[in-house]
Design an enzyme around this catalytic site. Sequence first.
Site, PDB file in Angstrom:
ATOM      1  N   LYS A  29       0.873  -1.195  -0.115  1.00  0.00           N
ATOM      2  CA  LYS A  29      -0.044  -0.060   0.087  1.00  0.00           C
ATOM      3  C   LYS A  29       0.918   1.526  -0.126  1.00  0.00           C
ATOM      4  O   LYS A  29       0.641   2.277  -0.702  1.00  0.00           O
ATOM      5  CB  LYS A  29      -0.863   0.032   1.262  1.00  0.00           C
ATOM      6  CG  LYS A  29      -1.803   1.130   1.320  1.00  0.00           C
ATOM      7  CD  LYS A  29      -2.723   1.257   2.604  1.00  0.00           C
ATOM      8  CE  LYS A  29      -3.805   0.225   2.657  1.00  0.00           C
ATOM      9  NZ  LYS A  29      -5.174   0.444   2.132  1.00  0.00           N
ATOM     10  N   ARG A 101      -3.589   2.888   8.511  1.00  0.00           N
ATOM     11  CA  ARG A 101      -3.845   1.553   8.024  1.00  0.00           C
ATOM     12  C   ARG A 101      -2.289   0.680   7.790  1.00  0.00           C
ATOM     13  O   ARG A 101      -1.370   1.070   7.888  1.00  0.00           O
ATOM     14  CB  ARG A 101      -4.218   1.654   6.483  1.00  0.00           C
ATOM     15  CG  ARG A 101      -5.498   2.347   6.383  1.00  0.00           C
ATOM     16  CD  ARG A 101      -5.662   2.401   4.710  1.00  0.00           C
ATOM     17  NE  ARG A 101      -6.712   3.726   4.517  1.00  0.00           N
ATOM     18  CZ  ARG A 101      -7.859   3.823   4.061  1.00  0.00           C
ATOM     19  NH1 ARG A 101      -8.328   2.548   3.633  1.00  0.00           N
ATOM     20  NH2 ARG A 101      -8.331   4.857   3.739  1.00  0.00           N
ATOM     21  N   GLY A 110      -8.432  -7.747   4.493  1.00  0.00           N
ATOM     22  CA  GLY A 110      -9.100  -7.971   5.755  1.00  0.00           C
ATOM     23  C   GLY A 110      -8.528  -8.623   6.711  1.00  0.00           C
ATOM     24  O   GLY A 110      -8.879  -8.817   8.067  1.00  0.00           O
ATOM     25  N   MET A 112      -5.628  -7.289   8.244  1.00  0.00           N
ATOM     26  CA  MET A 112      -5.051  -6.273   9.143  1.00  0.00           C
ATOM     27  C   MET A 112      -6.018  -5.144   9.686  1.00  0.00           C
ATOM     28  O   MET A 112      -6.971  -5.079   9.120  1.00  0.00           O
ATOM     29  CB  MET A 112      -3.963  -5.533   8.416  1.00  0.00           C
ATOM     30  CG  MET A 112      -2.844  -6.730   7.922  1.00  0.00           C
ATOM     31  SD  MET A 112      -1.781  -7.481   9.079  1.00  0.00           S
ATOM     32  CE  MET A 112      -1.121  -6.156   9.976  1.00  0.00           C
ATOM     33  N   ARG A 345      -2.849  -1.345  -6.524  1.00  0.00           N
ATOM     34  CA  ARG A 345      -2.037  -2.572  -6.300  1.00  0.00           C
ATOM     35  C   ARG A 345      -2.491  -3.566  -7.403  1.00  0.00           C
ATOM     36  O   ARG A 345      -3.477  -3.426  -8.150  1.00  0.00           O
ATOM     37  CB  ARG A 345      -2.246  -3.121  -4.724  1.00  0.00           C
ATOM     38  CG  ARG A 345      -3.693  -3.627  -4.615  1.00  0.00           C
ATOM     39  CD  ARG A 345      -3.901  -4.169  -3.223  1.00  0.00           C
ATOM     40  NE  ARG A 345      -5.221  -4.530  -3.212  1.00  0.00           N
ATOM     41  CZ  ARG A 345      -5.908  -4.762  -1.757  1.00  0.00           C
ATOM     42  NH1 ARG A 345      -5.102  -4.938  -0.778  1.00  0.00           N
ATOM     43  NH2 ARG A 345      -7.112  -5.080  -1.778  1.00  0.00           N
ATOM     44  N   HIS A 460     -15.043  -9.855   1.202  1.00  0.00           N
ATOM     45  CA  HIS A 460     -14.359 -10.836   1.760  1.00  0.00           C
ATOM     46  C   HIS A 460     -14.722 -12.104   1.097  1.00  0.00           C
ATOM     47  O   HIS A 460     -13.508 -12.941   0.857  1.00  0.00           O
ATOM     48  CB  HIS A 460     -14.482 -10.600   3.324  1.00  0.00           C
ATOM     49  CG  HIS A 460     -13.587 -11.668   4.156  1.00  0.00           C
ATOM     50  ND1 HIS A 460     -14.012 -12.899   4.448  1.00  0.00           N
ATOM     51  CD2 HIS A 460     -12.122 -11.510   4.382  1.00  0.00           C
ATOM     52  CE1 HIS A 460     -12.933 -13.593   4.933  1.00  0.00           C
ATOM     53  NE2 HIS A 460     -11.980 -12.665   4.949  1.00  0.00           N
ATOM     54  N   SER A 776      13.007 -43.681 -11.243  1.00  0.00           N
ATOM     55  CA  SER A 776      12.128 -42.778 -11.223  1.00  0.00           C
ATOM     56  C   SER A 776      11.871 -42.730  -9.500  1.00  0.00           C
ATOM     57  O   SER A 776      11.398 -43.634  -8.999  1.00  0.00           O
ATOM     58  CB  SER A 776      10.742 -43.501 -12.136  1.00  0.00           C
ATOM     59  OG  SER A 776       9.637 -42.848 -11.808  1.00  0.00           O
ATOM     60  N   GLY A 778       9.985 -42.446  -6.377  1.00  0.00           N
ATOM     61  CA  GLY A 778       8.623 -42.446  -5.912  1.00  0.00           C
ATOM     62  C   GLY A 778       8.350 -41.661  -4.519  1.00  0.00           C
ATOM     63  O   GLY A 778       8.934 -42.415  -3.483  1.00  0.00           O
ATOM     64  N   CYS A 843       7.818 -39.726  -9.905  1.00  0.00           N
ATOM     65  CA  CYS A 843       6.472 -40.036 -10.280  1.00  0.00           C
ATOM     66  C   CYS A 843       5.563 -40.189  -8.927  1.00  0.00           C
ATOM     67  O   CYS A 843       4.453 -40.745  -8.838  1.00  0.00           O
ATOM     68  CB  CYS A 843       6.418 -41.515 -11.023  1.00  0.00           C
ATOM     69  SG  CYS A 843       6.847 -42.645 -10.020  1.00  0.00           S
ATOM     70  N   TYR A 863      12.378 -35.552 -16.012  1.00  0.00           N
ATOM     71  CA  TYR A 863      10.852 -35.211 -16.223  1.00  0.00           C
ATOM     72  C   TYR A 863      10.341 -35.523 -14.882  1.00  0.00           C
ATOM     73  O   TYR A 863      10.826 -35.824 -13.858  1.00  0.00           O
ATOM     74  CB  TYR A 863      10.106 -36.305 -17.154  1.00  0.00           C
ATOM     75  CG  TYR A 863      10.140 -37.744 -16.793  1.00  0.00           C
ATOM     76  CD1 TYR A 863       9.174 -38.303 -15.910  1.00  0.00           C
ATOM     77  CD2 TYR A 863      11.300 -38.505 -17.041  1.00  0.00           C
ATOM     78  CE1 TYR A 863       8.949 -39.521 -15.381  1.00  0.00           C
ATOM     79  CE2 TYR A 863      11.275 -39.749 -16.780  1.00  0.00           C
ATOM     80  CZ  TYR A 863       9.968 -40.451 -15.956  1.00  0.00           C
ATOM     81  OH  TYR A 863       9.897 -41.606 -15.476  1.00  0.00           O
TER      82      TYR A 863
END
Lengths: 894, 894
Positions: A29, A101, A110, A112, A345, A460, A776, A778, A843, A863
Amino acid sequence: MTMEKKLVYFFGNGKADGTGAMKDMLGGKGAGLAEMTNAGVPVPPGFTITTEACNLFYELGKKVPEGLDAEMNEYLAKMEQAVGNGYRFGDVNKPLLVSVRSGSKFSMPGMMDTVLNLGLNDRTIEGLIRLSRNERFAWDAYRRFIQMFGNVVLGIEKEEFEHLISEAKKKKKVKLDLDLNAQDLKTLVEKFKAKVKQVKKRDFPQDPIEQLTMSRDAVFNSWNNPRAITYRRLNDIPANLGTAVNVQAMVYGNMGDTSATGVGFTRDPSTGAKVFYGEYLTNAQGEDVVAGTRTPHPIADLEKEMPAVYRQLREITDKLEKHYRDVQDFEFTVQENTLYMLQTRTGKRTAHAAVKIAVDMVKEGLISKEEAVLRVEPASLDQLLHPIIDPKAKITVVAKGLPASPGAASGMAVFSADEAVKQAKKHPVILCRPETTPDDIHGMDAAKGILTARGGMTSHAAVVARGMGKPCVAGCESIRVDVKAKKFSVDKTTVKEGDWVTIDGGTGRVILGKVPTKDPVVSGDFGTLMQWADEVRTLKVRANADVPRDAKMARQFGAEGIGLCRTEHMFFESERLPIVQQMILADSTEAREKALAKLLPMQRSDFKGLFETMDGLPVTIRLLDPPLHEFLPRREDLMVEIAVMQAKKAAKATISKKEKLLHRVEELHEFNPMLGHRGCRLGIVYPEITRMQTRAIIEAACDLAKKGKKVVPEIMVPLVGAVKELKNQKDLIKATAEEVMKKKGVRIEYLVGTMIELPRACVTADEIAKEAEFFSFGTNDLTQTTFGFSRDDAGKFINQYIETTILEKDPFQTLDQDGVGVLVKMGVEKGRKTRPDLKVGICGEHGGDPASVEFCYKAGLDYVSCSPFRLPIARLAAAQVRLKEKGVGGSGTK
Amino acid sequence: MTMEKKLVYFFGNGKADGTGAMKDMLGGKGAGLAEMTNAGVPVPPGFTITTEACNLFYELGKKVPEGLDAEMNEYLAKMEQAVGNGYRFGDVNKPLLVSVRSGSKFSMPGMMDTVLNLGLNDRTIEGLIRLSRNERFAWDAYRRFIQMFGNVVLGIEKEEFEHLISEAKKKKKVKLDLDLNAQDLKTLVEKFKAKVKQVKKRDFPQDPIEQLTMSRDAVFNSWNNPRAITYRRLNDIPANLGTAVNVQAMVYGNMGDTSATGVGFTRDPSTGAKVFYGEYLTNAQGEDVVAGTRTPHPIADLEKEMPAVYRQLREITDKLEKHYRDVQDFEFTVQENTLYMLQTRTGKRTAHAAVKIAVDMVKEGLISKEEAVLRVEPASLDQLLHPIIDPKAKITVVAKGLPASPGAASGMAVFSADEAVKQAKKHPVILCRPETTPDDIHGMDAAKGILTARGGMTSHAAVVARGMGKPCVAGCESIRVDVKAKKFSVDKTTVKEGDWVTIDGGTGRVILGKVPTKDPVVSGDFGTLMQWADEVRTLKVRANADVPRDAKMARQFGAEGIGLCRTEHMFFESERLPIVQQMILADSTEAREKALAKLLPMQRSDFKGLFETMDGLPVTIRLLDPPLHEFLPRREDLMVEIAVMQAKKAAKATISKKEKLLHRVEELHEFNPMLGHRGCRLGIVYPEITRMQTRAIIEAACDLAKKGKKVVPEIMVPLVGAVKELKNQKDLIKATAEEVMKKKGVRIEYLVGTMIELPRACVTADEIAKEAEFFSFGTNDLTQTTFGFSRDDAGKFINQYIETTILEKDPFQTLDQDGVGVLVKMGVEKGRKTRPDLKVGICGEHGGDPASVEFCYKAGLDYVSCSPFRLPIARLAAAQVRLKEKGVGGSGTK
């Protein structure tokens, strides 16, 4: 301690001490106010106390650094000068009022606390009345000030004040606050002050300086209130940032019908459409818009009501969007026809909007493709892939609210956040509230969707739900929510706690009962963004898919192969399970082989389907993994069944048959199945299983190869901890494959590799790589064994672990880089030391978690493999980490 | 390939090519023959084909290296020369006969095959008759040769020949082999040759050279017969050593009453007493003594029968013992009053004897204290600690045999090795056999004890049982074992399969039924040796002990502290369990605290007892570790109970009470308890448990400290995987301890540390050491998680893993150095990096395993902790590794 650092930054009169780049120091802000001021945007003057001051405040045991008060006074004087016209803070004739603020680096809507109208007291109120020529406004401002200060700074429950207002209205027999006149409000102010005295045993502070310092410290303290802590946890915001405090001259949107206040976005934050978007209320203060107590007007109406102001607002916000090169979320106030910008913002947006905006801005030449790729939070893509209401479903729409956050969800209605948390453990819930407040965060987190009767698209409920990627219908005014009676009603329909209800956050519909949903269709913009992501990413992406249907989905979502096909899922199908059970109950190898022979053609056709769907892309097939007792009836059920049969004196033959089954189940029973006879240990003890599965794979591949199709099977041996386990299975696989290929008269290329999912596999990866043609990881099982956490049982303590920050994150959701990650890295390094060209992937569930994808990229994996729905997330995350590594700028929308 | 290396070594005429140091190359037997020859001991000449030749044989695909045959011929000629008198191999008039024996680096009694009397054929038999002037001897020699060659080289079942002998005796109506005369044996030779022809479709080879090369190759092949492989596995002998082949001129102990053959030890291998010890048979060949088919005479009788030979034998063996500085196990033959030594080697001995001999030899000035420490195999000490028959027990002794291997054991009688293996899974068994053969190894391994009707102290059963540290009563001739009928009888008593029987290997008694046993009392020599071990060792030794009784035992066995007190064992005691259950079933923290308050004084008194017993030595107390459901009834039992009650329509109130219990049990139920809510996770979710246990510990310590006693509590937090878990518990412990000490008005020193038993703890040990004041590696759990093996379930595959050498050893018995060990080392290094003076120990079962103790020493641990009975093993192993590191020589008795 003496003041050394500049802890206060001024802004006003077209010039600010700070800049927009100083978010760390000034908060979002404060940096926005500085940037806007420097850009010539009309901003009420003021000053920002830095986040550093907040951190010092905590370091000094909740005391401000020496000298800060003096510095503030200096800046107050500067502010008075900028406002001009002789306004002075605390002056009886021309009182300057200010807002106080919070504002941290990342927006925490909401979370603060804020204090408005500060500087009013029993003497300055007279000046305000004179200046505003509006006695009602002045007393209302004083009333609001005492109420906010009382709540935020002194910690008095809001309800204490609200109750007094209700009493006043009741006494006067009116419904609205607006029906209370100046005298009523003056009386209320007296009552409020008496309430403060009663609760806090002290007078309401009359000294404006005392008011200011107390408010400042309250904002500092609010950084660590429970709501703020929860929000930070949910949004990955570090706890050590601190908040800045913005002290700014008040302007009033509630000085009659030529005044207004509103919020808006430069584009639609829900759809991403390039339309000016926002809401405002005439004769109101900002909190009235956000709190959802009055439903605001669309901003388009402002053009009619105040055309000049509207034009100026459009010009300013257009400029701001171009300046920041991103959608702006702004707050403005019109005081007697004069426009003030209070905040700007980066606008939060839905994933859908994020994608559209990113793609549009590239087309508009505002940002580069690479920046566009960085503009979308990978995890948010989950929202795009949320199911929608099946268009063919017969539904009963009982109400329509605002489409506040996309996606459809069904659940049982609950009417409080606590109830939501409680019931969500048993079944999906929809949290139904008049409106939501920050106190409801935990309930929103637990619910599948949120429905509110009041509040707009920026309420909100809407903002938080979008952030959470959860469906939300807000401002559905036709429903009456009765929290006490635990029900809501609309016309003659009543929905009670426990009734099923469905909401469609994409259209705002509220539907009775449980409704079938449909997989989403993704937009062209999405495809464009994904294509740009694919252009930069180097990490490959595969899918975990067990059947051709999943494989098809996987390809649609961009899978470059199958990283994990769990063959046991094929075993569980209803027509196969009896044969599988026959195999397990066999009392000799021959009998077992007989049953396996029946499974062979089924598995072969499974694999054929997968290979055909993947059409030349690699397919990693894991051999049978789970312990065999998983395929048999549960031991305890059999025990109960037999005991009951015996108690009821059933026929002996019937009992004995069951007993025989139980006997085998007992033999297979395990205390810790996770650590039991499973994975490659099955194939070693029952080589005939490995042989059958290998035959099915290689036969399917050969058959397709004969038809000229390319097939790339990668046979994966699970749960290897010692290289000789792999050697054992590999020898068996190679021999079987050789035999099949000879018989079929065709040769195919295939690899034999292993899951790395045990700590010992990581530690001895150099040895294992002598046999393994690929690894691979796990990471599910690796997480279980590294932590000694059973995924099925950890629920008993893991939430407490996360709440008390013993663990930062659930390690089953985000890969634990300090522990499991160290072992993964060790595995990669050792494996590649033996076999430099070793193909390495992952994986586990982590393959679809952005932070984990980033880790995998950095650990040098080739990958990641994840569920088809998470593929876009993985693709985008993989692209972003690559771009970040290349040093391409642009921050995501935290 | 051309011959480059010397593959054959000659010995004879007082001079050998090799020396006693060349065991690697010549095997134990060959090296012994060379050494004896060089020392002037009368040894029949011959030559040794090296182990290298054996390894080349395997490398070349079971073919001998080129040139070996020629080299052998050369050495045959040398041997003929050494024998002199015109004896030649294959000569018709003066045939030189030879023995062919295996001999590897380590003795493998009965494992390898031997051929005697080689060189006989239809022509040389005539020469032997002439030379020996004993036709019966000659035909018997030929008969034996065909039988051994037929079995060992040609692979014909022994029974095929035995059957022919039985037939011959039956036909002649005699009982003993000795009752067969020369003609009978000559006929038998013909029948044997016909049998060979019938089975092998070839004539029995008549060419002595062919006989020799075939036998040599058979010995090479026997290195890899299943018995040899099993023996190597059981005795930790590497598979790549190979065996040497010893070809030696035959001498005959069966040339009438002036001939004899025997085996002996320079000291009693069972007690260690310094007495000349052995057995012999007149007019017999060596195999008759070892095979146990005739019961030999004690060697003392030889003094009367052949006084000169006896004196010479005593002189030679005394010289050998001094020469080798260790007990010798020798074989000798007397051929017509001339003594020949056939073998000498380090004598195997019981642990009891090993200790006594080592201590005696130091007293005699033969070896140093340090050598003495190295002379005893640590694992063998287990034998010393075997229980003995309770002297007060009323027992029925039905027979007495030879006390072949010490220790007492009860079990159900079984009559075959296979049955022993089968039944041993269910209950203890005693293997009862007429005699044992190498084919019975697996049954002996499975049995608690071995009972044989025939055979002496050096019979197969006796030697192998001693090696295994198992009780054995051998040569119990009064019993008749009927293998087929599965029973043995003695007088009018019959013991059938499944009847309980007890043997006392220390006295040779065979006792009916199951008999109470008593803990052993260890000898003064044992204490002396342990003292010497303690003088050199630096690794500390602690005990795992939960109650004062165990702690007392631990101190007797030399514990220098308690390394692990498992507090849950205190929870299981019968008067406490209901309170523990009350605590678990509590539905609020208050109710839980109430139950805990009742447990507090009990735990306090437990700890007081431990501290008093340990008298100032450190005591490591582990906080509650197991999952809480372990203290409640089993879930499946409750389910069955309720179902039966419902079927039988029991009262609703009764059912509902049970259901409530089941409900809580269900809540606590876990799929993988090993990885569930246990360890520090309990204390984190239920801090009141940690608080109570800390109070009990610190209160007990304070009370004793007030009395001036020294107490060193070390509070150990189990199952830590993340430093914050430890921090959480440590904060709680420190606060509680502080409170207690304040109240008690006394300060004590105590440590807070953690078990390192999860891979993640090893990986993040640097972080954990920031909080931990000590580490104790829990290698049981660490092995479970590193391998992903549940100790309770791994039985389903681990045996197959070891049999197929996927794993070399059961990782729960011997620490897996390649996997778990790497993590342990990482943990030590990382921990000490943060806290250089970090005290580090181990408290898994591995603390009592010699190889693991060696590992722990090398990994830099401060101490090992094991069960009290294993302390001597740990102490000795710790001393040995220290000595080895210092380069002190001396080999153990493998």
